[in-house]
Design a protein around this motif. Structure first.
Motif, short mmCIF file in Angstrom:
data_model
loop_
_atom_site.label_atom_id
_atom_site.label_comp_id
_atom_site.label_asym_id
_atom_site.label_seq_id
_atom_site.Cartn_x
_atom_site.Cartn_y
_atom_site.Cartn_z
N PHE A 108 0.84 -1.21 0.00
CA PHE A 108 0.00 0.00 0.00
C PHE A 108 0.88 1.26 0.00
N ASN A 109 1.78 1.32 -1.01
CA ASN A 109 2.71 2.45 -1.14
C ASN A 109 3.47 2.71 0.15
N ASP B 146 0.69 -11.02 -1.64
CA ASP B 146 -0.64 -10.83 -1.03
C ASP B 146 -0.72 -11.50 0.34
N GLY C 74 -6.81 -7.70 -6.98
CA GLY C 74 -6.19 -6.50 -6.42
C GLY C 74 -6.90 -5.21 -6.75
N SER C 75 -6.10 -4.19 -7.10
CA SER C 75 -6.66 -2.85 -7.30
C SER C 75 -7.63 -2.79 -8.47
N ARG D 166 -2.48 -7.98 -16.67
CA ARG D 166 -3.53 -8.67 -15.91
C ARG D 166 -4.18 -9.74 -16.78
N GLN E 203 -11.02 -4.02 -7.29
CA GLN E 203 -11.64 -2.98 -6.45
C GLN E 203 -12.16 -1.82 -7.30
N ARG E 204 -11.30 -1.38 -8.23
CA ARG E 204 -11.62 -0.21 -9.04
C ARG E 204 -12.85 -0.44 -9.90
N CYS F 159 1.47 2.61 -14.90
CA CYS F 159 1.47 3.51 -13.75
C CYS F 159 2.70 4.41 -13.83
N GLU G 163 -12.59 -11.07 -7.54
CA GLU G 163 -11.25 -11.53 -7.90
C GLU G 163 -11.35 -12.89 -8.59
N ASP H 136 -2.01 -2.20 -17.98
CA ASP H 136 -2.10 -0.90 -17.30
C ASP H 136 -0.71 -0.30 -17.25
N ARG I 83 0.46 -8.61 2.32
CA ARG I 83 -0.50 -7.50 2.23
C ARG I 83 -1.75 -7.77 3.07
#
Length: 242
Positions: A39-40, A217, A103-104, A98, A107-108, A125, A113, A123, A220
């Motif tokens: 988480f950054n 994960d 993951g994100s 992917r 959620q987004r 970033c 999942e 993607d 995480r």
């Protein structure tokens, strides 16, 4: 030819690795740490043997990719925690591939999942810790001066090739390659090559039969047995490559 490079001052320290200069301006030494972040870097911890396993796994995978004609910065493994690599200028973009929802992205998009995608999803970033590595598009990347459209085309092509090779490799290990992220760099002559690492830190890897998560994960999401998962990936990888 087989002499050990001399390790000089530290050039950079990241979340999971340290980079050291050598007496050759074209080469650096990468040291793999046991530090784990998520988480950054809001969540931090230590995972026993993580550095050793990520070094060993990356070595095996990068050598395998080289056999398949994919250029990487990897030169050789030096010891349990260090490898010698070509010095590259890292392109400030993370390419995320992917094959399944997780993951994100899950959620987004508000999806479950584990849904297999009918297409490979790419993607990108922007590598900027203080912004949380935001998701951007190709036009943003060009606007930011991170890459040209021509370079992006080459990077997507290289990323797609890596995905095909890795999917096949992990399939032999009875593992689903759910998703992964890579970093690319430019050599001194401008060639774009795969850099950084490929490991359970950078991939989502699920056992095909049980769907057990064998990747970061586990750290995480506080699932436990983090170190054991990394060791298991290494053991399976060694088995299929020997």
């Amino acid at each position: 030819m087989n002499s050990q490079p001399s390790k000089k001052e530290m050039l950079y320290e990241g979340k999971a690795k340290k980079i050291y200069l050598t007496d050759n301006p074209e080469e650096v030494i990468v040291y793999f740490k046991d530090d784990a972040t998520a988480f950054n870097a809001q969540k931090r911890g230590q995972v026993e043997k993580k550095g050793e396993m990520n070094n060993a796994i990356t070595t095996l995978i990068f050598n395998y990719l080289k056999e398949k004609g994919i250029q990487t910065h990897f030169i050789k493994q030096l010891n349990e925690r260090e490898q010698l690599v070509q010095k590259v200028s890292i392109i400030p973009l993370e390419f995320v591939v992917r094959n399944y929802s997780a993951g994100s992205m899950a959620q987004r998009l508000g999806v479950e999942e584990g849904i297999k995608s009918p297409v490979t999803i790419f993607d990108i970033c922007y590598k900027k810790d203080e912004l949380g590595d935001p998701l951007i598009n190709d036009h943003h990347a060009v606007f930011l001066g991170a890459a040209t459209y021509d370079e992006l085309k080459k990077m997507y092509q290289l990323t797609a090739e890596i995905n095909e090779v890795l999917k096949e490799l992990f399939d032999k290990m009875n593992i689903i390659l759910v998703d992964f992220k890579i970093e690319l760099g430019k050599t001194s002559d401008g060639t774009i090559v795969l850099a950084d690492e490929i490991s359970p830190d950078t991939c989502r890897l699920w056992d095909k039969d049980t769907l057990k998560k064998l990747d970061k994960d586990r750290f995480r999401r506080d699932l436990g047995e983090v170190s054991e998962a990394y060791v298991e990936i290494y053991e399976r990888l060694k088995k299929v490559l020997n």
